[in-house]
Design a protein around this motif. Sequence first.
Motif, PDB file in Angstrom:
ATOM      1  N   TYR A   2      45.675  26.722  47.270  1.00  0.00           N
ATOM      2  CA  TYR A   2      46.286  28.013  47.539  1.00  0.00           C
ATOM      3  C   TYR A   2      45.203  29.073  47.643  1.00  0.00           C
ATOM      4  N   ALA A   3      45.259  30.106  46.851  1.00  0.00           N
ATOM      5  CA  ALA A   3      44.270  31.186  46.980  1.00  0.00           C
ATOM      6  C   ALA A   3      42.863  30.697  46.655  1.00  0.00           C
ATOM      7  N   MET A   4      41.893  31.233  47.392  1.00  0.00           N
ATOM      8  CA  MET A   4      40.482  30.981  47.113  1.00  0.00           C
ATOM      9  C   MET A   4      39.779  32.333  47.021  1.00  0.00           C
ATOM     10  N   SER A   5      38.827  32.426  46.133  1.00  0.00           N
ATOM     11  CA  SER A   5      38.183  33.716  45.888  1.00  0.00           C
ATOM     12  C   SER A   5      36.706  33.530  45.583  1.00  0.00           C
ATOM     13  N   TRP A   6      35.978  34.619  45.713  1.00  0.00           N
ATOM     14  CA  TRP A   6      34.605  34.712  45.238  1.00  0.00           C
ATOM     15  C   TRP A   6      34.540  35.812  44.180  1.00  0.00           C
ATOM     16  N   TYR A   7      33.891  35.502  43.083  1.00  0.00           N
ATOM     17  CA  TYR A   7      33.616  36.447  42.021  1.00  0.00           C
ATOM     18  C   TYR A   7      32.094  36.540  41.862  1.00  0.00           C
ATOM     19  N   ARG A   8      31.673  37.552  41.140  1.00  0.00           N
ATOM     20  CA  ARG A   8      30.255  37.635  40.814  1.00  0.00           C
ATOM     21  C   ARG A   8      30.080  38.204  39.412  1.00  0.00           C
ATOM     22  N   GLN A   9      28.953  37.845  38.816  1.00  0.00           N
ATOM     23  CA  GLN A   9      28.629  38.345  37.486  1.00  0.00           C
ATOM     24  C   GLN A   9      27.154  38.686  37.426  1.00  0.00           C
ATOM     25  N   ALA A  10      26.879  39.962  37.233  1.00  0.00           N
ATOM     26  CA  ALA A  10      25.503  40.429  37.085  1.00  0.00           C
ATOM     27  C   ALA A  10      25.116  40.383  35.609  1.00  0.00           C
ATOM     28  N   PRO A  11      23.831  40.327  35.317  1.00  0.00           N
ATOM     29  CA  PRO A  11      23.388  40.275  33.914  1.00  0.00           C
ATOM     30  C   PRO A  11      23.949  41.440  33.103  1.00  0.00           C
ATOM     31  N   GLY A  12      24.547  41.126  31.967  1.00  0.00           N
ATOM     32  CA  GLY A  12      25.084  42.152  31.090  1.00  0.00           C
ATOM     33  C   GLY A  12      26.396  42.762  31.525  1.00  0.00           C
ATOM     34  N   LYS A  13      26.970  42.222  32.598  1.00  0.00           N
ATOM     35  CA  LYS A  13      28.229  42.780  33.109  1.00  0.00           C
ATOM     36  C   LYS A  13      29.313  41.723  33.123  1.00  0.00           C
ATOM     37  N   GLN A  14      30.561  42.170  33.217  1.00  0.00           N
ATOM     38  CA  GLN A  14      31.677  41.245  33.294  1.00  0.00           C
ATOM     39  C   GLN A  14      31.790  40.655  34.696  1.00  0.00           C
ATOM     40  N   ARG A  15      32.389  39.491  34.765  1.00  0.00           N
ATOM     41  CA  ARG A  15      32.648  38.872  36.064  1.00  0.00           C
ATOM     42  C   ARG A  15      33.666  39.737  36.805  1.00  0.00           C
ATOM     43  N   GLU A  16      33.426  39.942  38.115  1.00  0.00           N
ATOM     44  CA  GLU A  16      34.316  40.789  38.909  1.00  0.00           C
ATOM     45  C   GLU A  16      34.682  40.114  40.222  1.00  0.00           C
ATOM     46  N   LEU A  17      35.857  40.424  40.709  1.00  0.00           N
ATOM     47  CA  LEU A  17      36.330  39.871  41.973  1.00  0.00           C
ATOM     48  C   LEU A  17      35.589  40.524  43.131  1.00  0.00           C
ATOM     49  N   VAL A  18      35.133  39.702  44.048  1.00  0.00           N
ATOM     50  CA  VAL A  18      34.443  40.187  45.245  1.00  0.00           C
ATOM     51  C   VAL A  18      35.390  40.139  46.450  1.00  0.00           C
ATOM     52  N   ALA A  19      35.998  38.987  46.668  1.00  0.00           N
ATOM     53  CA  ALA A  19      36.866  38.817  47.832  1.00  0.00           C
ATOM     54  C   ALA A  19      37.854  37.694  47.559  1.00  0.00           C
ATOM     55  N   HIS A  20      39.010  37.768  48.226  1.00  0.00           N
ATOM     56  CA  HIS A  20      40.112  36.845  47.998  1.00  0.00           C
ATOM     57  C   HIS A  20      40.724  36.504  49.350  1.00  0.00           C
ATOM     58  N   ILE A  21      41.102  35.224  49.522  1.00  0.00           N
ATOM     59  CA  ILE A  21      41.762  34.827  50.754  1.00  0.00           C
ATOM     60  C   ILE A  21      42.919  33.900  50.401  1.00  0.00           C
ATOM     61  N   SER A  22      44.068  34.175  50.982  1.00  0.00           N
ATOM     62  CA  SER A  22      45.243  33.344  50.721  1.00  0.00           C
ATOM     63  C   SER A  22      45.194  32.083  51.573  1.00  0.00           C
ATOM     64  N   LYS A  23      46.123  31.184  51.320  1.00  0.00           N
ATOM     65  CA  LYS A  23      46.176  29.943  52.102  1.00  0.00           C
ATOM     66  C   LYS A  23      46.405  30.256  53.570  1.00  0.00           C
ATOM     67  N   GLY A  24      47.146  31.314  53.823  1.00  0.00           N
ATOM     68  CA  GLY A  24      47.453  31.691  55.196  1.00  0.00           C
ATOM     69  C   GLY A  24      46.391  32.545  55.864  1.00  0.00           C
ATOM     70  N   GLY A  25      45.357  32.938  55.090  1.00  0.00           N
ATOM     71  CA  GLY A  25      44.247  33.667  55.684  1.00  0.00           C
ATOM     72  C   GLY A  25      44.235  35.159  55.428  1.00  0.00           C
ATOM     73  N   ASP A  26      45.198  35.677  54.665  1.00  0.00           N
ATOM     74  CA  ASP A  26      45.174  37.092  54.308  1.00  0.00           C
ATOM     75  C   ASP A  26      44.017  37.355  53.344  1.00  0.00           C
ATOM     76  N   THR A  27      43.300  38.450  53.588  1.00  0.00           N
ATOM     77  CA  THR A  27      42.108  38.727  52.792  1.00  0.00           C
ATOM     78  C   THR A  27      42.200  40.059  52.052  1.00  0.00           C
ATOM     79  N   ASN A  28      41.490  40.128  50.947  1.00  0.00           N
ATOM     80  CA  ASN A  28      41.324  41.357  50.186  1.00  0.00           C
ATOM     81  C   ASN A  28      39.894  41.421  49.692  1.00  0.00           C
ATOM     82  N   TYR A  29      39.361  42.635  49.646  1.00  0.00           N
ATOM     83  CA  TYR A  29      37.975  42.814  49.243  1.00  0.00           C
ATOM     84  C   TYR A  29      37.868  43.905  48.179  1.00  0.00           C
TER      85      TYR A  29
END
Length: 121
Positions: A32-59
Amino acid sequence: QVQLVESGGGLVQPGGSLRLSCAASGSIFSIYAMSWYRQAPGKQRELVAHISKGGDTNYADFVKGRLTISRDNAKNTVSLQMNTLKPEDTAVYYCNAQIVRTTDFLLANYWGQGTQVTVSS
């Protein structure tokens, strides 16, 4: 077993580009949904981008216009094209996917091991 394996990280100069890829493998019935997250040193993990199974995206607002997420459902892969990279984009980037397993047909959340992206001159 289900695995997510990222590739494509590295060192790039400010203004440069990188393409991250993530491949899912194993006992996969459906993704189903696939996403990219990132985590910089000393910071919390954060959402970068998200794509649904059908291809809808959020950034995330901090990447709009510079990054593009895409997926290939036939190959069970998701990619992140990163352009105009800035030093503040330096982080470990993680792939995330919501996957239904063939073993029990339950939906579970999976993470890759992460790939380092360093933006520096």
